[in-house]
Write a protein that holds these residues in place. Structure first.
Motif, PDB file in Angstrom:
ATOM      1  N   LYS A   1       0.823  -1.216   0.000  1.00 12.01           N
ATOM      2  CA  LYS A   1       0.000   0.000   0.000  1.00 12.01           C
ATOM      3  C   LYS A   1       0.858   1.268   0.000  1.00 12.01           C
ATOM      4  N   ARG A   2       1.868   1.286   0.848  1.00 11.21           N
ATOM      5  CA  ARG A   2       2.691   2.502   0.953  1.00 11.21           C
ATOM      6  C   ARG A   2       3.421   2.780  -0.356  1.00 11.21           C
ATOM      7  N   GLU A   3       3.962   1.759  -0.962  1.00  4.81           N
ATOM      8  CA  GLU A   3       4.652   1.939  -2.241  1.00  4.81           C
ATOM      9  C   GLU A   3       3.670   2.383  -3.318  1.00  4.81           C
ATOM     10  N   ALA A   4       2.463   1.837  -3.296  1.00  6.24           N
ATOM     11  CA  ALA A   4       1.446   2.229  -4.283  1.00  6.24           C
ATOM     12  C   ALA A   4       1.063   3.697  -4.096  1.00  6.24           C
ATOM     13  N   ARG A   5       0.969   4.133  -2.831  1.00  9.19           N
ATOM     14  CA  ARG A   5       0.660   5.541  -2.573  1.00  9.19           C
ATOM     15  C   ARG A   5       1.780   6.451  -3.065  1.00  9.19           C
ATOM     16  N   LYS A   6       3.011   6.021  -2.886  1.00 12.06           N
ATOM     17  CA  LYS A   6       4.156   6.808  -3.364  1.00 12.06           C
ATOM     18  C   LYS A   6       4.126   6.958  -4.880  1.00 12.06           C
TER      19      LYS A   6
ATOM     20  N   VAL B   1      -2.795   8.730 -17.648  1.00  8.26           N
ATOM     21  CA  VAL B   1      -2.710   7.268 -17.734  1.00  8.26           C
ATOM     22  C   VAL B   1      -1.905   6.714 -16.563  1.00  8.26           C
ATOM     23  N   ALA B   2      -0.787   7.372 -16.260  1.00 10.41           N
ATOM     24  CA  ALA B   2       0.059   6.909 -15.156  1.00 10.41           C
ATOM     25  C   ALA B   2      -0.683   7.009 -13.821  1.00 10.41           C
ATOM     26  N   VAL B   3      -1.440   8.080 -13.624  1.00 13.76           N
ATOM     27  CA  VAL B   3      -2.213   8.242 -12.387  1.00 13.76           C
ATOM     28  C   VAL B   3      -3.291   7.167 -12.292  1.00 13.76           C
ATOM     29  N   ALA B   4      -3.988   6.909 -13.402  1.00 12.19           N
ATOM     30  CA  ALA B   4      -5.043   5.894 -13.399  1.00 12.19           C
ATOM     31  C   ALA B   4      -4.464   4.504 -13.128  1.00 12.19           C
ATOM     32  N   ARG B   5      -3.285   4.232 -13.680  1.00 12.78           N
ATOM     33  CA  ARG B   5      -2.632   2.937 -13.431  1.00 12.78           C
ATOM     34  C   ARG B   5      -2.240   2.814 -11.959  1.00 12.78           C
ATOM     35  N   ALA B   6      -1.725   3.908 -11.398  1.00 14.65           N
ATOM     36  CA  ALA B   6      -1.331   3.901  -9.983  1.00 14.65           C
ATOM     37  C   ALA B   6      -2.553   3.722  -9.069  1.00 14.65           C
ATOM     38  N   LYS B   7      -3.683   4.342  -9.433  1.00 12.67           N
ATOM     39  CA  LYS B   7      -4.912   4.152  -8.658  1.00 12.67           C
ATOM     40  C   LYS B   7      -5.369   2.702  -8.722  1.00 12.67           C
ATOM     41  N   LYS B   8      -5.201   2.084  -9.889  1.00 12.34           N
ATOM     42  CA  LYS B   8      -5.572   0.677 -10.056  1.00 12.34           C
ATOM     43  C   LYS B   8      -4.714  -0.218  -9.168  1.00 12.34           C
ATOM     44  N   ASP B   9      -3.408   0.069  -9.132  1.00 18.73           N
ATOM     45  CA  ASP B   9      -2.504  -0.711  -8.277  1.00 18.73           C
ATOM     46  C   ASP B   9      -2.817  -0.488  -6.795  1.00 18.73           C
TER      47      ASP B   9
END
Length: 377
Positions: free
Chosen positions: A98-103, A245-253
């Motif tokens: 979770k923390r890495e995904a938030r970063k 796209v990068a933000v949407a991918r990060a939200k998905k992760d």
């Protein structure tokens, strides 16, 4: 009388602009553009906002604080008075990345927001540059319109001084009256636009001084050459779509990471006093969420849909940028070719002077002099 007032106003503006510009020390258009780029309020605001956005990474990297649990119980039992004190230090532990995904989400969101701010700053800068060119154009148009109005007024005065006019001359008189009124209205509109644009540019340079004529760009550089192979991947609009796209991918992760339950663990100690005896108990506390009712499937589906939409939007924007870029290059090349072949200002002025001489000799008609002024302007 009106023409005299306009000319006096122009002279006063140029004189006052020259004095104020010396106080501002703006020597030429290059310096004006540099000052706009450095001091434009919107650009400075966007830079400050970009620094604020950068702090969000520190927020995403923060670890959750430990929790202190304490309880105190007191009562009576068969053994006598009972007192119990419990203390526990609980450490939340995030699992699933979770923390890495938030970063990653914060990094991509910062990058996207900076591109949004960059696009806003570029639009503000371009608008200021276009305003400076338009202001220069207005400064050159007003004397031309004033001269045209003055010339037509002279002819109109002659027509009106005659006691009798032929039908053709009567039509010419009315046409001249309409033309002079039209020029008078255009001059008034340009003066109003000049004041508005001057105020906007003054705001853009971040000072209260007026803009001198010498500080405005006088010519357009047509030496630059562009072709359709030029890359557009560095444009703010392209990188903005890429950032989405990068933000949407990060939200998905992050949604996938949130599917894993966190747990809390830590040491506990309990002090108990029963009658006259004291007891101490040590242990470990473990708290864990049970993923029974949901596995965060709704958030994961929403993030997946958003990611799919961002990919479609990126494809559309990339195509839009490519088409628009090619269109602008073709437009620039057409204008460049036309402007390099038509007469320049000096040649037009020579033609205008020759037409005025011909008109004074009575060689050309009133309609032709009206049309020649219109073409010159």
């Amino acid at each position: 009388m009106y023409i005299l007032k306009v000319k006096l106003a122009l002279v006063a503006l140029l004189v006052s602009s020259g004095v104020t510009a010396s106080n501002c020390r703006i020597q030429d258009s290059n310096e004006l553009i540099k000052i706009i780029k450095e001091n434009h309020p919107e650009i400075k605001y966007n830079e400050s906002l970009g620094q604020a956005f950068s702090e969000r990474l520190g927020i995403a990297k923060q670890l959750p604080n430990p929790e202190l649990e304490a309880s105190r119980e007191q009562g009576k039992s068969l053994e006598g008075s009972t007192k119990r004190t419990s203390l526990g230090l609980i450490f939340p532990i995030e699992v699933g990345g979770k923390r890495e995904a938030r970063k990653v989400l914060a990094i991509n969101a910062i990058s996207k927001n900076k591109q949004n701010l960059r696009l806003s700053s570029e639009d503000a800068f371009i608008k200021s540059i276009l305003n400076s060119y338009r202001l220069r154009q207005i400064h050159e148009l007003i004397p031309l319109l004033s001269e045209a109005e003055e010339s037509l007024n002279k002819i109109l005065f002659i027509k009106r001084s005659r006691k009798t006019l032929s039908p053709e001359e009567e039509v010419e008189k009315e046409t001249l009256s309409l033309a002079t009124n039209d020029y008078r209205l255009k001059i008034a509109r340009l003066i109003s636009e000049r004041e508005r644009i001057t105020s906007e540019i003054t705001l853009s340079i971040g000072t209260d001084c007026s803009i001198s004529l010498n500080s405005l760009p006088a010519t357009v550089d047509l030496s630059e050459t562009f072709n359709k192979d030029i890359g557009f991947d560095k444009s703010a609009l392209f990188q903005q779509a890429q950032g989405s796209v990068a933000v949407a991918r990060a939200k998905k992760d992050l949604a996938s990471a949130n599917s894993y339950p966190d747990f809390k663990v830590g040491p506990t100690i309990e002090f108990e006093q029963v009658g006259g005896s004291n007891f101490k108990t040590y242990g470990v506390s473990l708290t864990m969420e049970l993923p029974i009712l949901n596995l965060n499937s709704a958030e994961r589906r929403s993030a997946a849909s958003e990611y799919k939409s961002s990919l479609l939007n990126q494809k559309h924007i990339n195509r839009h940028i490519s088409i628009e870029l090619n269109s602008e290059i073709e437009k620039y090349n057409r204008y460049k070719k036309s402007l390099n072949t038509i007469a320049n200002k000096a040649e037009l002025e020579r033609k205008h002077t020759r037409i005025e001489k011909l008109f004074k000799r009575g060689v050309i008609s009133t309609s032709m002099i009206i049309e020649s002024h219109r073409q010159l302007i």
